[in-house]
Design a protein around this motif. Structure first.
Motif, PDB file in Angstrom:
ATOM      1  N   ALA A  99      47.136  -3.113  -5.100  1.00  0.00           N
ATOM      2  CA  ALA A  99      48.443  -3.355  -4.494  1.00  0.00           C
ATOM      3  C   ALA A  99      48.741  -2.428  -3.318  1.00  0.00           C
ATOM      4  CB  ALA A  99      49.543  -3.269  -5.548  1.00  0.00           C
ATOM      5  N   ARG A 118      46.749  -3.584  -0.376  1.00  0.00           N
ATOM      6  CA  ARG A 118      47.265  -4.846   0.137  1.00  0.00           C
ATOM      7  C   ARG A 118      48.579  -4.634   0.882  1.00  0.00           C
ATOM      8  NH1 ARG A 118      45.860  -6.829  -4.961  1.00  0.00           N
ATOM      9  NH2 ARG A 118      48.060  -6.911  -5.531  1.00  0.00           N
ATOM     10  N   ALA A 119      49.444  -3.752   0.320  1.00  0.00           N
ATOM     11  CA  ALA A 119      50.728  -3.474   0.972  1.00  0.00           C
ATOM     12  C   ALA A 119      50.512  -2.819   2.331  1.00  0.00           C
ATOM     13  CB  ALA A 119      51.583  -2.581   0.070  1.00  0.00           C
ATOM     14  N   GLU A 132      49.266  -5.423   4.707  1.00  0.00           N
ATOM     15  CA  GLU A 132      50.348  -6.306   5.114  1.00  0.00           C
ATOM     16  C   GLU A 132      51.283  -5.608   6.099  1.00  0.00           C
ATOM     17  OE1 GLU A 132      52.721  -9.553   5.606  1.00  0.00           O
ATOM     18  OE2 GLU A 132      50.708  -9.405   4.723  1.00  0.00           O
ATOM     19  N   ALA A 133      51.556  -4.325   5.839  1.00  0.00           N
ATOM     20  CA  ALA A 133      52.404  -3.554   6.762  1.00  0.00           C
ATOM     21  C   ALA A 133      51.750  -3.465   8.141  1.00  0.00           C
ATOM     22  CB  ALA A 133      52.663  -2.165   6.200  1.00  0.00           C
TER      23      ALA A 133
END
Length: 252
Positions: free
Chosen positions: A200, A203-204, A207-208
């Motif tokens: 996570a 992935r975060a 994505e950021a």
């Protein structure tokens, strides 16, 4: 030798039968499995085995289907995991004794079994019970450990479109198999959740980074649009001034 092959089901019969035929034995198949529950399952497995044996030109001898006898012999051990080895031993004993009694009464020289194909069975216990059942009748216990053939038996049975059951046979094994499948399903779900949780942050961050890049691209696009608009306005104003001057000159 003239050999009676005890068969628990058709998929597990494929490889033992092939190998024993290659050894030169004259084989008949014994379907003696009072452990199988429910009766519809027993009949389904029997029908698949009969169809296959007919194609191979082999005889199938069916025993008496007596679930009550199995319950008295093996069912008394119930679902207690600690008693499962005893339950399976009693189950092997009942079925192999039936096969050996038939073999002795009908001129067979030895008895073998397909039970050892499955890696989920108690292989050494099967050996002990086969030898024990053969001895009083003077039969040869043709024991083979077929666990290495399990993948090939699986492949062949799937390729043939053969019915493959998902539990050993008895009511307890059906319950246990269902519980084990649910446990494996829960383990897979937990592993997936743990993996997703571990991934996570990455992935975060990714994505950021993507959002930042999109924002930068949008900001650049907005800037360029503003520049183009300003240039267009400048050109339009210059054009208007020139037109105004030309009009004034004409007026003079």
């Amino acid at each position: 030798m003239k050999l009676l092959l005890h068969a628990c089901c058709c998929p597990c019969t494929l490889e033992p039968l092939r190998l024993l035929l290659e050894e030169g034995h004259d084989i008949a198949i014994a379907y003696m499995n009072s452990n199988i529950h429910p009766a519809e399952e027993y009949e389904h497995r029997r029908a698949v085995l009969l169809d296959f044996a007919r194609e191979q030109g082999l005889e199938v001898i069916e025993g008496v289907y007596d679930p009550q006898a199995w319950s008295r012999a093996a069912g008394v051990f119930g679902t207690d995991p600690d008693q499962r080895p005893d339950r399976c031993r009693a189950c092997y004993r009942l079925r192999l004794e039936e096969a050996c009694a038939y073999a002795a009464a009908n001129g067979f020289e030895g008895v073998a079994t397909t039970l050892t194909v499955s890696p989920y069975q108690y292989t050494e216990t099967i050996r002990e019970e086969l030898e024990r059942a053969c001895e009083p009748h003077g039969l040869a216990a043709v024991f083979r450990d077929y666990r290495e053939q399990y993948p090939e038996a699986t492949r062949r049975s799937k390729a043939m479109g053969m019915y493959r059951q998902n539990y050993c046979g008895c009511v307890f094994s059906k319950i246990e198999a269902a519980e084990e499948r649910e446990a494996r399903k829960a383990e897979r779900a937990a592993a997936k959740a743990a993996k997703e949780a571990a991934e996570a942050p990455a992935r975060a961050a990714a994505e950021a980074a993507r959002q930042k890049k999109r924002a930068e691209k949008q900001a650049y696009a907005n800037k360029r649009a503003a520049q183009r608009a300003a240039l267009k306005a400048y050109k339009q104003a210059h054009h208007d001034d020139a037109a105004c001057c030309e009009k004034g000159n004409k007026a003079e």
